[in-house]
Design a protein around this motif. Structure first.
Motif, short mmCIF file in Angstrom:
data_model
loop_
_atom_site.label_atom_id
_atom_site.label_comp_id
_atom_site.label_asym_id
_atom_site.label_seq_id
_atom_site.Cartn_x
_atom_site.Cartn_y
_atom_site.Cartn_z
N GLU A 174 79.66 -1.56 65.57
CA GLU A 174 80.05 -1.32 64.72
C GLU A 174 79.82 -2.71 63.79
O GLU A 174 80.04 -1.08 62.57
N SER B 228 83.13 10.82 63.31
CA SER B 228 82.02 9.89 63.08
C SER B 228 80.95 9.41 64.44
O SER B 228 79.86 9.25 63.20
N LEU C 92 79.09 -0.27 59.92
CA LEU C 92 79.97 0.45 58.60
C LEU C 92 78.74 -0.39 57.72
O LEU C 92 79.39 -0.09 56.63
N ARG D 230 86.89 3.52 54.74
CA ARG D 230 87.78 4.20 56.38
C ARG D 230 87.84 5.45 55.89
O ARG D 230 88.20 6.98 56.12
N PRO E 208 81.72 4.74 60.87
CA PRO E 208 82.30 3.50 61.64
C PRO E 208 83.49 4.04 62.77
O PRO E 208 83.99 4.83 62.80
N TRP E 209 83.16 3.23 64.22
CA TRP E 209 84.06 4.48 65.32
C TRP E 209 85.89 3.88 64.91
O TRP E 209 86.47 4.92 64.92
N GLN E 210 85.84 3.11 63.65
CA GLN E 210 87.03 3.08 64.00
C GLN E 210 88.15 4.07 62.21
O GLN E 210 89.16 4.02 62.56
N ASN E 211 86.54 4.82 61.69
CA ASN E 211 87.28 5.73 60.94
C ASN E 211 88.32 6.87 61.70
O ASN E 211 88.71 7.43 60.91
N VAL F 29 92.51 11.36 66.89
CA VAL F 29 91.76 10.59 67.39
C VAL F 29 90.11 11.03 67.72
O VAL F 29 89.19 10.82 67.02
N TRP G 50 97.67 9.62 67.05
CA TRP G 50 96.65 9.96 67.80
C TRP G 50 95.52 11.01 68.91
O TRP G 50 94.83 10.65 69.07
N PHE H 135 82.59 -7.86 60.55
CA PHE H 135 82.23 -7.62 62.18
C PHE H 135 81.06 -8.80 62.50
O PHE H 135 81.48 -8.89 63.53
N LEU I 187 90.70 6.23 63.62
CA LEU I 187 91.90 6.19 63.71
C LEU I 187 92.63 6.56 62.25
O LEU I 187 93.34 6.69 61.87
#
Length: 410
Positions: A162, A82, A166, A119, A88-91, A75, A72, A144, A93
């Motif tokens: 998102e 990102s 993606l 990712r 993508p925002w999830q990348n 992040v 974390w 998504f 993580l």
């Protein structure tokens, strides 16, 4: 296998974002199958996160290199990366500077780098010009997009945004990589429809092979008896990750729209839902459902639960990739009724391997028809096994991996 001696060996660096042992999810299974199949002809190094606490170390055999898992604390930097790279925002993580350092060291020693999942798209610049390919496994953009249509209204804009990020990321990877893999034709078509400037033939479909673990599956005996059925013993079964949105959404919809119709006509009919991480929404829906609906959380042997079923169900309205619950039912000798969306992730449509139901009334009638007809169930089981051998056989897919790797050679 014939012809393997003529395959030119490459040094391949396989890069993944999750520790794959034990293989409890589709991407982890994919890592191990990729490693198994490519290692037959090539020198493969697996670059992966360090084992999480309590996990066994990597088994002997494959050459492995570790990097610290994402945390974390990384992040905020991941979110900035990102934003700058339009990822993508999830990348964020999975942002780990130590992975970039490892790639700068190891990538120049390889003939090809194989990145798993979108990712890892942000690490392309660390490959030092080494050619790379991507195993996307599935289209998360499609996932998504579908989810944005089913989520609560307040969350839909977030998933739509998102999905767009993606989609751009997948298209960029397809245009830059030597080759791209996905596990089903539905996801490939979705990617190509988004507009890809490179040769569409560079996007290949290689599904997960069955049996998943490599050992031959035991064949469940199927009766074709036309004797009257004991309805009190008949069971509808749903298996899988019960915390995964497509499974939760699909089964909750089924319990609300289809199950009351069935329960009114077959009050002795049972429903079993078995799998890991059951969501609170799913638990509540099961508690409120009429009749006998049972939840089995994290069973030690999911196949044993599946084999209690008379008919398996896959009512998902969203998701992406290969619906393993359908293929696992075929392997266990259980006939399947699936939604159009779930069926589209397999190669089993139109050949009698499964029934496809859309509207609630159609679901109820198809299930009742199948429950009443043991001979039809036996025919579907035979077609399901045939579909497994034709489209998901390990030896055939080993050859598919060999041909794909050969196509990437200069």
């Amino acid at each position: 296998m014939a012809g393997s001696a003529s395959v030119r060996s490459m040094k391949i660096l396989l890069v993944v974002s999750r520790y794959p042992w034990p293989p409890l999810s589709g991407d982890r299974l994919r890592t191990l199958q990729c490693l198994e199949f490519l290692s037959k002809d090539h020198e493969v190094t697996l670059l992966l996160p360090e084992p999480p606490p309590g996990h066994l170390p990597s088994p002997s055999g494959p050459r492995v290199e570790h990097y610290p898992p994402a945390s974390w604390t990384n992040v905020p930097r991941g979110l900035w990366a990102s934003l700058v790279q339009r990822l993508p925002w999830q990348n964020a993580l999975f942002h780990q500077p130590a992975l970039a350092d490892k790639l700068r060291l190891l990538a120049p020693q390889a003939d090809l780098v194989l990145l798993q999942l979108a990712r890892l798209a942000g690490y392309e610049s660390a490959l030092s010009g080494t050619p790379f390919a991507v195993d996307l496994i599935d289209s998360l953009a499609l996932n998504f997009e579908r989810r944005s249509e089913l989520e609560k209204w307040c969350l839909r804009p977030l998933f739509q945004q998102e999905a767009g990020r993606l989609r751009r990321c997948e298209s960029r990877l397809i245009n830059r990589a030597q080759g791209v893999l996905v596990v089903c034709q539905r996801d490939r078509q979705s990617m190509l429809a988004a507009g890809v400037s490179r040769d569409a033939d560079r996007v290949k479909v290689l599904p997960l092979a069955f049996p998943l673990g490599g050992a031959p599956a035991e064949v469940r005996a199927s009766s074709d008896s036309e004797e009257p059925q004991d309805f009190s013993q008949q069971t509808l079964v749903l298996t899988g990750n019960l915390g995964y949105f497509p499974t939760v959404d699909g089964f909750c919809w089924w319990l609300q729209e289809v199950w009351p119709r069935l329960h009114d006509r077959r009050p002795d009919l049972r429903v079993l839902a078995a799998g890991s991480r059951p969501a609170r929404r799913l638990r509540r829906a099961i508690r409120e459902a009429p009749g006998f609906v049972e939840l089995i959380a994290s069973p030690p042997d999911l196949r044993a639960v599946l084999e209690q079923g008379t008919v398996a169900m896959a009512p998902m309205r969203s998701g992406s990739g290969q619906p393993l619950k359908i293929l696992e039912a075929w392997e266990a000798g259980i006939p399947v009724v699936a939604s159009p969306w779930a069926a589209a992730g397999t190669a089993g449509q139109g050949n009698g391997a499964l029934f496809v139901a859309d509207e609630p009334a159609e679901w109820a009638e198809l299930l009742l028809d199948l429950l009443d007809d043991a001979q039809k169930r036996a025919q579907m089981v035979a077609q399901g096994r045939l579909q497994l051998s034709e489209s998901y056989d390990r030896e055939k897919l080993q050859q598919g991996w060999r041909d794909w790797a050969l196509s990437l050679l200069p």
